[in-house]
Scaffold this active site. Structure first.
Site, short mmCIF file in Angstrom:
data_model
loop_
_atom_site.label_atom_id
_atom_site.label_comp_id
_atom_site.label_asym_id
_atom_site.label_seq_id
_atom_site.Cartn_x
_atom_site.Cartn_y
_atom_site.Cartn_z
N TYR A 196 18.43 -6.73 -0.28
CA TYR A 196 18.30 -5.81 -1.16
C TYR A 196 18.00 -5.37 -2.12
O TYR A 196 17.69 -4.02 -2.96
CB TYR A 196 19.50 -4.98 -0.79
CG TYR A 196 19.31 -3.05 -1.20
CD1 TYR A 196 19.01 -2.58 0.49
CD2 TYR A 196 18.96 -2.23 -2.20
CE1 TYR A 196 18.74 -0.97 -0.22
CE2 TYR A 196 18.95 -1.43 -2.60
CZ TYR A 196 18.34 -0.15 -1.36
OH TYR A 196 17.79 0.98 -1.18
N PHE A 212 -11.63 8.85 -7.72
CA PHE A 212 -11.28 8.35 -6.22
C PHE A 212 -10.64 9.16 -6.06
O PHE A 212 -9.41 9.73 -6.28
CB PHE A 212 -10.61 6.46 -6.79
CG PHE A 212 -10.75 5.96 -5.28
CD1 PHE A 212 -10.97 5.64 -4.68
CD2 PHE A 212 -8.50 6.34 -4.59
CE1 PHE A 212 -10.70 5.34 -3.46
CE2 PHE A 212 -9.12 5.94 -3.89
CZ PHE A 212 -10.03 5.32 -2.93
N THR A 213 -10.13 9.14 -4.39
CA THR A 213 -10.01 9.87 -3.64
C THR A 213 -8.29 10.82 -4.07
O THR A 213 -7.78 11.06 -4.71
CB THR A 213 -9.22 10.10 -2.79
OG1 THR A 213 -10.34 8.76 -1.49
CG2 THR A 213 -11.67 10.08 -2.17
N ASP A 219 -6.59 1.17 -13.46
CA ASP A 219 -6.41 0.55 -11.37
C ASP A 219 -7.46 -0.29 -11.66
O ASP A 219 -8.52 -0.75 -11.49
CB ASP A 219 -7.55 1.95 -11.40
CG ASP A 219 -7.51 2.01 -9.52
OD1 ASP A 219 -6.91 0.34 -9.41
OD2 ASP A 219 -8.14 3.01 -8.79
N LYS A 247 -6.56 -5.07 -1.85
CA LYS A 247 -7.38 -5.29 -2.30
C LYS A 247 -8.17 -7.02 -2.85
O LYS A 247 -7.36 -7.95 -2.18
CB LYS A 247 -8.91 -3.69 -3.18
CG LYS A 247 -8.58 -3.29 -2.31
CD LYS A 247 -7.50 -2.34 -2.26
CE LYS A 247 -8.50 -0.64 -1.89
NZ LYS A 247 -6.72 0.47 -0.80
N ARG A 304 -18.42 8.15 2.33
CA ARG A 304 -18.41 8.27 0.90
C ARG A 304 -18.94 9.20 0.02
O ARG A 304 -20.31 8.47 -0.57
CB ARG A 304 -17.92 7.06 -0.11
CG ARG A 304 -17.10 6.12 0.23
CD ARG A 304 -15.70 6.01 -0.52
NE ARG A 304 -15.33 7.43 0.87
CZ ARG A 304 -13.82 7.32 0.78
NH1 ARG A 304 -13.34 5.84 -0.22
NH2 ARG A 304 -12.57 8.05 0.56
N PHE A 333 -10.70 13.95 4.30
CA PHE A 333 -11.88 12.29 5.24
C PHE A 333 -11.43 12.04 6.01
O PHE A 333 -11.71 11.43 7.30
CB PHE A 333 -12.27 11.66 4.02
CG PHE A 333 -11.67 10.70 3.05
CD1 PHE A 333 -11.31 11.56 2.56
CD2 PHE A 333 -11.32 9.64 3.40
CE1 PHE A 333 -9.74 11.06 1.21
CE2 PHE A 333 -10.24 8.89 2.53
CZ PHE A 333 -9.52 9.65 1.82
O1 PLI Z 1 -4.68 2.81 -0.51
P1 PLI Z 1 -4.27 2.43 -1.58
O2 PLI Z 1 -2.61 3.91 -1.72
O3 PLI Z 1 -2.85 1.26 -1.37
O4 PLI Z 1 -4.13 2.45 -2.92
C1 PLI Z 1 -5.04 3.54 -3.36
C2 PLI Z 1 -6.60 2.97 -4.11
C3 PLI Z 1 -6.60 2.90 -5.73
N1 PLI Z 1 -7.42 3.18 -5.86
C4 PLI Z 1 -8.59 2.73 -5.98
C5 PLI Z 1 -10.10 2.40 -6.87
C6 PLI Z 1 -9.22 2.22 -4.50
O5 PLI Z 1 -9.82 1.70 -4.29
C7 PLI Z 1 -7.62 2.97 -3.50
C8 PLI Z 1 -7.23 2.35 -1.82
N2 PLI Z 1 -8.69 2.34 -1.68
C9 PLI Z 1 -9.34 2.35 -0.31
C10 PLI Z 1 -8.36 2.92 1.09
C11 PLI Z 1 -10.31 2.14 0.61
O6 PLI Z 1 -10.84 2.40 1.15
O7 PLI Z 1 -11.60 2.24 -0.47
#
Ligand code: PLI
Length: 470
Positions: free
Chosen positions: A85, A137-138, A228, A271, A395, A462
Protein backbone atom coordinates in the site's frame (compact mmCIF):
# COMPACT_ATOMS: atom_id res chain seq x y z
CA UNK A 1 12.80 26.47 -42.08
CA UNK A 2 9.66 26.05 -44.18
CA UNK A 3 7.79 22.79 -44.58
CA UNK A 4 8.09 21.43 -48.12
CA UNK A 5 5.01 20.83 -50.26
CA UNK A 6 3.11 17.88 -48.74
CA UNK A 7 3.76 15.42 -51.59
CA UNK A 8 7.52 15.72 -51.19
CA UNK A 9 7.60 15.34 -47.40
CA UNK A 10 8.44 11.62 -47.57
CA UNK A 11 11.56 12.26 -49.59
CA UNK A 12 12.55 15.29 -47.56
CA UNK A 13 12.22 13.60 -44.17
CA UNK A 14 13.59 10.18 -45.17
CA UNK A 15 10.72 7.71 -45.51
CA UNK A 16 13.29 4.89 -45.89
CA UNK A 17 14.47 4.99 -42.30
CA UNK A 18 11.37 4.26 -40.31
CA UNK A 19 11.05 0.43 -40.25
CA UNK A 20 10.01 -0.63 -36.78
CA UNK A 21 12.90 -1.33 -34.34
CA UNK A 22 11.08 -4.43 -33.02
CA UNK A 23 9.52 -7.68 -34.18
CA UNK A 24 6.22 -9.24 -33.21
CA UNK A 25 6.17 -11.92 -30.50
CA UNK A 26 2.45 -12.24 -29.73
CA UNK A 27 -0.61 -11.47 -31.83
CA UNK A 28 -4.25 -10.64 -31.12
CA UNK A 29 -6.76 -11.78 -33.79
CA UNK A 30 -8.91 -9.15 -35.49
CA UNK A 31 -12.51 -9.69 -36.52
CA UNK A 32 -14.47 -8.08 -39.34
CA UNK A 33 -18.25 -8.15 -39.21
CA UNK A 34 -20.48 -7.70 -42.28
CA UNK A 35 -21.65 -4.33 -43.56
CA UNK A 36 -25.24 -5.16 -42.47
CA UNK A 37 -24.02 -5.91 -38.94
CA UNK A 38 -21.97 -2.70 -38.93
CA UNK A 39 -25.04 -0.70 -39.94
CA UNK A 40 -26.96 -2.25 -37.05
CA UNK A 41 -24.10 -1.69 -34.59
CA UNK A 42 -23.74 1.94 -35.68
CA UNK A 43 -27.44 2.72 -35.26
CA UNK A 44 -27.43 0.98 -31.85
CA UNK A 45 -24.43 3.16 -30.90
CA UNK A 46 -26.30 6.35 -31.83
CA UNK A 47 -23.74 7.08 -34.58
CA UNK A 48 -21.12 7.65 -31.89
CA UNK A 49 -17.96 5.57 -32.32
CA UNK A 50 -17.33 5.77 -28.53
CA UNK A 51 -20.48 3.69 -28.01
CA UNK A 52 -19.44 0.78 -30.26
CA UNK A 53 -18.36 -2.47 -28.59
CA UNK A 54 -14.75 -3.03 -29.64
CA UNK A 55 -15.64 -6.57 -30.76
CA UNK A 56 -17.52 -4.92 -33.64
CA UNK A 57 -14.45 -2.87 -34.67
CA UNK A 58 -11.86 -4.03 -37.21
CA UNK A 59 -8.97 -1.51 -37.08
CA UNK A 60 -9.32 0.66 -33.99
CA UNK A 61 -8.03 4.20 -34.55
CA UNK A 62 -10.29 5.81 -31.94
CA UNK A 63 -7.31 6.88 -29.89
CA UNK A 64 -3.62 6.32 -29.17
CA UNK A 65 -4.47 6.49 -25.46
CA UNK A 66 -3.87 3.30 -23.50
CA UNK A 67 -3.98 1.32 -26.74
CA UNK A 68 -0.20 0.88 -27.13
CA UNK A 69 1.56 -2.49 -27.21
CA UNK A 70 3.92 -2.97 -24.29
CA UNK A 71 7.36 -4.50 -24.84
CA UNK A 72 8.59 -7.81 -23.42
CA UNK A 73 10.58 -5.73 -20.90
CA UNK A 74 7.46 -3.92 -19.75
CA UNK A 75 5.54 -7.20 -19.37
CA UNK A 76 8.45 -8.62 -17.40
CA UNK A 77 8.28 -5.49 -15.24
CA UNK A 78 4.62 -6.23 -14.50
CA UNK A 79 5.81 -9.37 -12.70
CA UNK A 80 7.99 -7.22 -10.48
CA UNK A 81 5.03 -5.29 -9.13
CA UNK A 82 5.44 -4.48 -5.43
CA UNK A 83 1.81 -4.17 -4.36
CA UNK A 84 2.53 -2.68 -0.95
CA UNK A 85 0.00 0.00 0.00
CA UNK A 86 2.77 2.42 0.91
CA UNK A 87 6.25 2.97 -0.44
CA UNK A 88 6.15 0.47 -3.33
CA UNK A 89 9.58 0.05 -4.88
CA UNK A 90 7.97 0.64 -8.27
CA UNK A 91 7.06 4.18 -7.17
CA UNK A 92 10.73 4.95 -6.51
CA UNK A 93 11.68 3.55 -9.91
CA UNK A 94 9.03 5.73 -11.56
CA UNK A 95 10.17 8.76 -9.57
CA UNK A 96 13.73 8.23 -10.77
CA UNK A 97 12.55 7.82 -14.39
CA UNK A 98 10.61 11.09 -14.25
CA UNK A 99 13.45 12.96 -12.54
CA UNK A 100 15.98 11.74 -15.10
CA UNK A 101 13.91 11.99 -18.27
CA UNK A 102 11.70 15.02 -17.56
CA UNK A 103 13.80 16.72 -14.89
CA UNK A 104 11.13 17.55 -12.29
CA UNK A 105 11.98 16.79 -8.70
CA UNK A 106 8.62 16.11 -7.01
CA UNK A 107 6.33 13.44 -8.44
CA UNK A 108 2.68 12.67 -7.73
CA UNK A 109 1.36 9.59 -9.58
CA UNK A 110 -2.26 9.61 -10.78
CA UNK A 111 -4.52 7.02 -12.36
CA UNK A 112 -4.36 8.87 -15.72
CA UNK A 113 -3.97 12.35 -17.21
CA UNK A 114 -7.27 13.85 -16.14
CA UNK A 115 -6.57 12.85 -12.53
CA UNK A 116 -3.46 15.02 -12.71
CA UNK A 117 -5.40 17.86 -14.37
CA UNK A 118 -7.93 17.71 -11.57
CA UNK A 119 -5.28 18.00 -8.84
CA UNK A 120 -3.36 20.80 -10.55
CA UNK A 121 -6.51 22.80 -11.30
CA UNK A 122 -7.82 22.46 -7.72
CA UNK A 123 -4.43 23.38 -6.27
CA UNK A 124 -3.63 26.53 -8.24
CA UNK A 125 -6.79 27.98 -9.88
CA UNK A 126 -9.01 30.42 -7.97
CA UNK A 127 -12.52 31.59 -8.92
CA UNK A 128 -12.27 34.15 -11.72
CA UNK A 129 -8.75 33.18 -12.85
CA UNK A 130 -7.82 33.06 -16.52
CA UNK A 131 -5.63 30.34 -18.02
CA UNK A 132 -4.04 31.04 -21.41
CA UNK A 133 -3.16 27.93 -23.40
CA UNK A 134 -2.09 26.75 -26.84
CA UNK A 135 -5.52 25.48 -27.89
CA UNK A 136 -7.98 23.77 -25.58
CA UNK A 137 -8.01 20.09 -24.78
CA UNK A 138 -11.35 18.64 -23.67
CA UNK A 139 -10.53 17.33 -20.18
CA UNK A 140 -7.89 19.99 -19.48
CA UNK A 141 -10.24 22.91 -20.10
CA UNK A 142 -13.12 21.29 -18.23
CA UNK A 143 -11.00 20.83 -15.09
CA UNK A 144 -9.84 24.45 -15.38
CA UNK A 145 -13.47 25.59 -15.67
CA UNK A 146 -14.70 23.37 -12.83
CA UNK A 147 -12.02 24.94 -10.60
CA UNK A 148 -13.45 28.39 -11.35
CA UNK A 149 -11.13 29.46 -14.15
CA UNK A 150 -11.70 30.26 -17.79
CA UNK A 151 -9.50 29.19 -20.66
CA UNK A 152 -8.25 31.60 -23.34
CA UNK A 153 -6.77 30.25 -26.56
CA UNK A 154 -3.38 31.87 -27.30
CA UNK A 155 -2.10 29.56 -30.02
CA UNK A 156 -0.81 31.15 -33.25
CA UNK A 157 -3.47 31.78 -35.90
CA UNK A 158 -1.87 29.28 -38.30
CA UNK A 159 -2.94 26.45 -35.97
CA UNK A 160 -6.57 27.05 -36.93
CA UNK A 161 -5.78 26.74 -40.64
CA UNK A 162 -5.53 23.07 -41.72
CA UNK A 163 -3.65 24.06 -44.90
CA UNK A 164 -0.94 26.21 -43.29
CA UNK A 165 2.49 24.55 -43.55
CA UNK A 166 3.99 26.38 -40.56
CA UNK A 167 6.56 23.95 -39.03
CA UNK A 168 5.49 24.70 -35.44
CA UNK A 169 1.74 25.16 -35.53
CA UNK A 170 1.56 24.44 -31.79
CA UNK A 171 3.43 27.64 -30.94
CA UNK A 172 2.05 30.16 -28.49
CA UNK A 173 1.41 33.66 -29.84
CA UNK A 174 3.40 35.67 -27.27
CA UNK A 175 1.47 38.84 -28.09
CA UNK A 176 -1.80 37.10 -27.20
CA UNK A 177 -0.37 35.86 -23.87
CA UNK A 178 0.89 39.31 -22.92
CA UNK A 179 -2.46 40.86 -23.88
CA UNK A 180 -4.27 38.43 -21.53
CA UNK A 181 -1.86 39.14 -18.66
CA UNK A 182 -2.21 42.91 -19.14
CA UNK A 183 -6.00 42.74 -19.46
CA UNK A 184 -6.70 40.70 -16.30
CA UNK A 185 -3.49 41.25 -14.29
CA UNK A 186 -0.75 38.70 -13.58
CA UNK A 187 -2.33 37.74 -10.22
CA UNK A 188 -5.32 36.35 -12.11
CA UNK A 189 -3.16 34.16 -14.37
CA UNK A 190 -2.08 31.15 -12.28
CA UNK A 191 -0.15 29.62 -15.18
CA UNK A 192 0.16 29.26 -18.92
CA UNK A 193 -1.16 25.85 -19.98
CA UNK A 194 1.34 24.72 -22.58
CA UNK A 195 0.85 21.46 -24.50
CA UNK A 196 3.41 19.74 -26.71
CA UNK A 197 2.31 18.42 -29.17
CA UNK A 198 -1.12 20.07 -29.56
CA UNK A 199 -3.71 17.33 -29.90
CA UNK A 200 -6.69 19.34 -31.18
CA UNK A 201 -4.57 21.23 -33.73
CA UNK A 202 -3.55 17.93 -35.35
CA UNK A 203 -0.63 16.81 -33.16
CA UNK A 204 1.35 19.96 -34.02
CA UNK A 205 4.60 20.81 -32.22
CA UNK A 206 5.92 23.77 -30.22
CA UNK A 207 9.44 24.98 -31.02
CA UNK A 208 12.26 25.31 -28.48
CA UNK A 209 12.57 28.97 -29.38
CA UNK A 210 8.89 29.48 -28.58
CA UNK A 211 9.09 27.93 -25.09
CA UNK A 212 12.31 29.87 -24.43
CA UNK A 213 10.61 33.14 -25.34
CA UNK A 214 7.49 32.21 -23.40
CA UNK A 215 9.68 31.62 -20.32
CA UNK A 216 11.26 35.05 -20.69
CA UNK A 217 7.85 36.70 -21.06
CA UNK A 218 6.20 34.89 -18.13
CA UNK A 219 9.24 35.58 -15.93
CA UNK A 220 8.70 39.29 -16.45
CA UNK A 221 5.21 38.94 -14.93
CA UNK A 222 5.93 36.15 -12.41
CA UNK A 223 3.57 33.73 -14.17
CA UNK A 224 4.19 29.94 -14.10
CA UNK A 225 4.26 27.56 -17.06
CA UNK A 226 2.80 24.08 -16.61
CA UNK A 227 3.35 21.67 -19.45
CA UNK A 228 0.95 19.01 -20.69
CA UNK A 229 3.78 16.60 -21.57
CA UNK A 230 1.43 13.83 -22.71
CA UNK A 231 2.97 13.75 -26.22
CA UNK A 232 6.09 15.80 -25.51
CA UNK A 233 8.40 13.02 -26.77
CA UNK A 234 6.76 13.38 -30.18
CA UNK A 235 7.19 17.14 -29.92
CA UNK A 236 10.92 16.61 -29.33
CA UNK A 237 11.12 14.61 -32.56
CA UNK A 238 9.79 17.57 -34.57
CA UNK A 239 12.31 19.92 -32.92
CA UNK A 240 15.10 17.53 -33.87
CA UNK A 241 13.82 17.40 -37.43
CA UNK A 242 12.93 21.04 -38.02
CA UNK A 243 14.65 23.46 -35.66
CA UNK A 244 18.12 24.75 -36.47
CA UNK A 245 20.74 23.46 -34.04
CA UNK A 246 18.86 20.34 -32.90
CA UNK A 247 19.54 17.79 -35.69
CA UNK A 248 22.42 16.22 -33.75
CA UNK A 249 20.77 16.22 -30.32
CA UNK A 250 18.96 13.14 -29.03
CA UNK A 251 15.21 13.09 -28.42
CA UNK A 252 16.00 12.59 -24.73
CA UNK A 253 18.25 15.69 -24.59
CA UNK A 254 15.70 17.84 -26.45
CA UNK A 255 12.85 16.67 -24.21
CA UNK A 256 14.86 17.52 -21.11
CA UNK A 257 15.87 20.96 -22.41
CA UNK A 258 12.24 21.81 -23.22
CA UNK A 259 10.98 20.71 -19.80
CA UNK A 260 13.73 22.78 -18.15
CA UNK A 261 11.91 25.94 -19.30
CA UNK A 262 8.74 24.96 -17.39
CA UNK A 263 7.71 24.90 -13.72
CA UNK A 264 6.08 21.50 -13.81
CA UNK A 265 4.18 19.09 -16.01
CA UNK A 266 1.40 16.56 -16.09
CA UNK A 267 1.10 13.59 -18.33
CA UNK A 268 -1.28 10.95 -19.52
CA UNK A 269 1.25 8.10 -19.65
CA UNK A 270 -1.24 6.21 -21.84
CA UNK A 271 0.29 7.96 -24.88
CA UNK A 272 4.05 8.59 -25.14
CA UNK A 273 4.95 6.34 -22.21
CA UNK A 274 3.68 3.16 -23.90
CA UNK A 275 1.40 1.87 -21.15
CA UNK A 276 -2.28 1.02 -20.93
CA UNK A 277 -3.01 3.07 -17.81
CA UNK A 278 -1.28 5.74 -15.71
CA UNK A 279 -0.35 9.36 -15.36
CA UNK A 280 1.50 11.79 -13.15
CA UNK A 281 2.00 15.38 -12.12
CA UNK A 282 5.47 16.65 -11.28
CA UNK A 283 6.68 20.04 -10.06
CA UNK A 284 9.79 21.87 -8.89
CA UNK A 285 8.17 23.82 -6.06
CA UNK A 286 8.04 22.00 -2.72
CA UNK A 287 5.09 23.98 -1.32
CA UNK A 288 2.96 23.14 -4.35
CA UNK A 289 4.04 19.51 -4.04
CA UNK A 290 2.82 19.53 -0.43
CA UNK A 291 -0.59 20.77 -1.56
CA UNK A 292 -0.77 18.19 -4.36
CA UNK A 293 0.16 15.43 -1.92
CA UNK A 294 -2.71 16.59 0.29
CA UNK A 295 -5.13 16.39 -2.62
CA UNK A 296 -3.96 13.11 -4.14
CA UNK A 297 -4.91 11.12 -1.06
CA UNK A 298 -8.49 12.41 -1.34
CA UNK A 299 -9.08 11.80 -5.01
CA UNK A 300 -6.61 9.23 -6.32
CA UNK A 301 -4.88 7.17 -3.63
CA UNK A 302 -1.80 7.35 -1.41
CA UNK A 303 0.95 9.64 -2.73
CA UNK A 304 3.13 6.63 -3.62
CA UNK A 305 0.56 4.96 -5.88
CA UNK A 306 -2.04 7.58 -6.96
CA UNK A 307 -4.65 5.06 -8.08
CA UNK A 308 -2.22 2.70 -9.80
CA UNK A 309 -1.03 -0.80 -9.01
CA UNK A 310 2.71 -1.21 -8.35
CA UNK A 311 3.01 -3.18 -11.61
CA UNK A 312 1.48 -0.27 -13.56
CA UNK A 313 4.14 2.09 -12.19
CA UNK A 314 6.87 -0.39 -13.13
CA UNK A 315 5.57 -0.69 -16.72
CA UNK A 316 5.45 3.12 -16.88
CA UNK A 317 9.01 3.56 -15.63
CA UNK A 318 10.29 1.13 -18.27
CA UNK A 319 8.00 2.67 -20.92
CA UNK A 320 9.43 6.16 -20.24
CA UNK A 321 12.95 4.89 -21.01
CA UNK A 322 11.78 3.13 -24.19
CA UNK A 323 9.72 6.12 -25.32
CA UNK A 324 12.72 8.44 -25.75
CA UNK A 325 14.75 6.08 -27.94
CA UNK A 326 15.30 7.90 -31.22
CA UNK A 327 14.61 4.90 -33.46
CA UNK A 328 11.31 4.22 -31.69
CA UNK A 329 10.03 7.77 -32.20
CA UNK A 330 11.20 7.85 -35.81
CA UNK A 331 9.30 4.63 -36.60
CA UNK A 332 6.22 5.77 -34.71
CA UNK A 333 5.92 9.09 -36.52
CA UNK A 334 7.07 7.45 -39.76
CA UNK A 335 4.00 5.24 -39.69
CA UNK A 336 1.63 8.16 -39.10
CA UNK A 337 3.31 9.99 -41.95
CA UNK A 338 3.06 6.97 -44.28
CA UNK A 339 -0.73 7.07 -43.95
CA UNK A 340 -0.76 10.84 -44.38
CA UNK A 341 1.25 10.65 -47.57
CA UNK A 342 -1.08 8.07 -49.12
CA UNK A 343 -4.09 10.28 -48.41
CA UNK A 344 -2.28 13.40 -49.62
CA UNK A 345 -1.29 11.68 -52.86
CA UNK A 346 -4.96 10.80 -53.42
CA UNK A 347 -6.06 14.41 -52.91
CA UNK A 348 -7.93 13.84 -49.65
CA UNK A 349 -7.99 16.96 -47.45
CA UNK A 350 -6.13 16.40 -44.17
CA UNK A 351 -4.44 18.70 -41.68
CA UNK A 352 -0.97 19.58 -42.99
CA UNK A 353 1.77 19.13 -42.04
CA UNK A 354 1.05 15.65 -40.64
CA UNK A 355 1.49 15.73 -36.87
CA UNK A 356 2.71 13.22 -34.31
CA UNK A 357 -0.05 10.83 -33.33
CA UNK A 358 -2.80 10.91 -35.91
CA UNK A 359 -4.12 11.89 -39.30
CA UNK A 360 -6.85 14.50 -39.03
CA UNK A 361 -9.31 14.41 -41.94
CA UNK A 362 -10.69 17.85 -42.77
CA UNK A 363 -14.44 17.23 -42.66
CA UNK A 364 -15.25 20.85 -43.59
CA UNK A 365 -13.57 20.38 -46.97
CA UNK A 366 -14.78 16.79 -47.42
CA UNK A 367 -18.43 17.69 -46.74
CA UNK A 368 -18.76 21.36 -47.75
CA UNK A 369 -22.53 20.84 -48.07
CA UNK A 370 -22.92 19.98 -44.36
CA UNK A 371 -23.22 22.92 -41.93
CA UNK A 372 -21.41 22.55 -38.60
CA UNK A 373 -24.78 21.95 -36.87
CA UNK A 374 -25.13 18.75 -38.90
CA UNK A 375 -21.89 17.44 -37.39
CA UNK A 376 -19.70 16.77 -40.44
CA UNK A 377 -16.83 15.16 -38.49
CA UNK A 378 -19.18 12.90 -36.55
CA UNK A 379 -20.78 11.95 -39.89
CA UNK A 380 -17.39 11.14 -41.40
CA UNK A 381 -16.45 8.90 -38.46
CA UNK A 382 -19.78 7.05 -38.86
CA UNK A 383 -19.29 6.61 -42.62
CA UNK A 384 -15.77 5.22 -42.16
CA UNK A 385 -17.01 2.65 -39.68
CA UNK A 386 -19.83 1.66 -42.01
CA UNK A 387 -17.47 1.27 -44.95
CA UNK A 388 -14.81 -0.91 -43.34
CA UNK A 389 -15.20 -1.28 -39.58
CA UNK A 390 -12.45 1.27 -38.95
CA UNK A 391 -13.08 3.31 -35.82
CA UNK A 392 -12.07 7.00 -35.72
CA UNK A 393 -13.04 9.94 -33.50
CA UNK A 394 -14.86 13.25 -33.94
CA UNK A 395 -12.69 16.30 -33.16
CA UNK A 396 -14.98 19.17 -34.10
CA UNK A 397 -18.05 20.89 -32.71
CA UNK A 398 -19.19 17.88 -30.66
CA UNK A 399 -15.82 17.58 -28.88
CA UNK A 400 -15.70 21.36 -28.35
CA UNK A 401 -18.87 21.26 -26.17
CA UNK A 402 -20.66 24.36 -24.90
CA UNK A 403 -19.54 27.61 -23.32
CA UNK A 404 -20.62 27.26 -19.65
CA UNK A 405 -21.43 31.00 -19.48
CA UNK A 406 -23.61 31.35 -22.62
CA UNK A 407 -24.73 27.74 -23.15
CA UNK A 408 -23.94 28.05 -26.88
CA UNK A 409 -21.86 25.53 -28.77
CA UNK A 410 -18.17 26.39 -28.87
CA UNK A 411 -17.67 26.56 -32.65
CA UNK A 412 -14.10 25.53 -33.45
CA UNK A 413 -12.67 26.53 -36.81
CA UNK A 414 -11.24 23.03 -37.14
CA UNK A 415 -13.86 20.39 -37.91
CA UNK A 416 -11.81 17.20 -37.98
CA UNK A 417 -12.09 13.42 -37.84
CA UNK A 418 -9.08 11.80 -36.20
CA UNK A 419 -7.45 8.55 -37.32
CA UNK A 420 -5.26 7.96 -34.28
CA UNK A 421 -2.43 5.47 -34.55
CA UNK A 422 -1.68 3.37 -31.44
CA UNK A 423 2.05 2.81 -30.87
CA UNK A 424 3.60 -0.51 -31.94
CA UNK A 425 0.20 -2.08 -32.74
CA UNK A 426 -0.68 -1.98 -36.45
CA UNK A 427 1.36 -2.71 -39.58
CA UNK A 428 1.88 -0.83 -42.82
CA UNK A 429 -0.67 -3.15 -44.48
CA UNK A 430 -3.26 -1.96 -41.96
CA UNK A 431 -2.42 1.62 -42.96
CA UNK A 432 -3.07 0.71 -46.63
CA UNK A 433 -6.48 -0.72 -45.73
CA UNK A 434 -7.32 2.44 -43.77
CA UNK A 435 -6.29 4.71 -46.65
CA UNK A 436 -8.40 2.76 -49.12
CA UNK A 437 -11.46 3.01 -46.88
CA UNK A 438 -10.99 6.76 -46.45
CA UNK A 439 -10.79 7.04 -50.24
CA UNK A 440 -14.05 5.07 -50.69
CA UNK A 441 -15.86 7.29 -48.17
CA UNK A 442 -14.37 10.40 -49.79
CA UNK A 443 -15.57 9.29 -53.24
CA UNK A 444 -19.14 8.97 -51.88
CA UNK A 445 -19.00 12.37 -50.16
CA UNK A 446 -21.53 14.25 -52.29
CA UNK A 447 -24.46 12.01 -51.41
CA UNK A 448 -23.64 11.78 -47.68
CA UNK A 449 -26.23 13.21 -45.26
CA UNK A 450 -25.49 14.70 -41.85
CA UNK A 451 -26.67 13.90 -38.32
CA UNK A 452 -28.74 15.48 -35.59
CA UNK A 453 -27.98 15.13 -31.89
CA UNK A 454 -30.74 13.39 -29.94
CA UNK A 455 -29.00 12.99 -26.57
CA UNK A 456 -26.46 15.40 -25.09
CA UNK A 457 -24.66 14.71 -21.79
CA UNK A 458 -23.70 17.66 -19.59
CA UNK A 459 -19.93 17.13 -19.52
CA UNK A 460 -17.53 15.95 -22.28
CA UNK A 461 -20.53 15.24 -24.47
CA UNK A 462 -18.55 13.63 -27.30
CA UNK A 463 -18.04 10.48 -25.21
CA UNK A 464 -21.73 9.61 -24.80
CA UNK A 465 -23.85 11.81 -27.13
CA UNK A 466 -26.27 10.04 -29.48
CA UNK A 467 -27.25 10.99 -33.02
CA UNK A 468 -29.71 10.08 -35.78
CA UNK A 469 -29.26 10.32 -39.47
CA UNK A 470 -30.98 13.32 -41.10
O1 PLI B 1 -7.13 10.34 -21.03
P1 PLI B 1 -6.30 10.82 -19.85
O2 PLI B 1 -7.15 11.20 -18.71
O3 PLI B 1 -5.23 9.86 -19.47
O4 PLI B 1 -5.51 12.13 -20.34
C1 PLI B 1 -6.14 13.32 -20.66
C2 PLI B 1 -5.38 14.03 -21.72
C3 PLI B 1 -4.64 15.14 -21.39
N1 PLI B 1 -3.93 15.83 -22.31
C4 PLI B 1 -3.92 15.45 -23.61
C5 PLI B 1 -3.14 16.26 -24.58
C6 PLI B 1 -4.63 14.35 -24.02
O5 PLI B 1 -4.59 14.00 -25.30
C7 PLI B 1 -5.40 13.60 -23.06
C8 PLI B 1 -6.20 12.50 -23.43
N2 PLI B 1 -6.37 12.23 -24.69
C9 PLI B 1 -7.14 11.28 -25.24
C10 PLI B 1 -7.94 10.32 -24.44
C11 PLI B 1 -7.17 11.21 -26.68
O6 PLI B 1 -7.84 10.30 -27.22
O7 PLI B 1 -6.52 12.04 -27.33
Amino acid sequence: MTIPAPQTMGQQFGRRSWAEPWKIKMVEPLRVITREDRARALAAAGYNTFLLPSDDVYIDLLTDSGTNAMSDRQWAGMMLGDEAYAGSRNFYHLEEAVQTTYGYQYLVPTHQGRGAEHLLSQAVIKQGDVIPGNMYFTTTRLHQELAGGSFVDVIIDEAHDPTSLHPFKGNVDLGKVEAVIQRVGADKVPYVSLAGTVNMAGGQPVSMQNVRELRALTDRYGVKIYLDATRMVENAFFIQEREPGYADKSIAAILREFCDYTDGAWISAKKDSLVNIGGWLAVRDFDLFEELRNLVVIYEGLHTYGGLAGRDMEAMAIGIAESVQDEHVRARIGQVRYLGELLTDWGIPIVQPVGGHAIFLDARRIYPHLPQDEFPSQTLAAELYLDSGIRSMERGIVSAGRDPKTGDHYRPKLELTRLTIPRRVYTQAHMDVVAESVKAVYDARETTRGLRMVYEPKYLRFFQARFERL
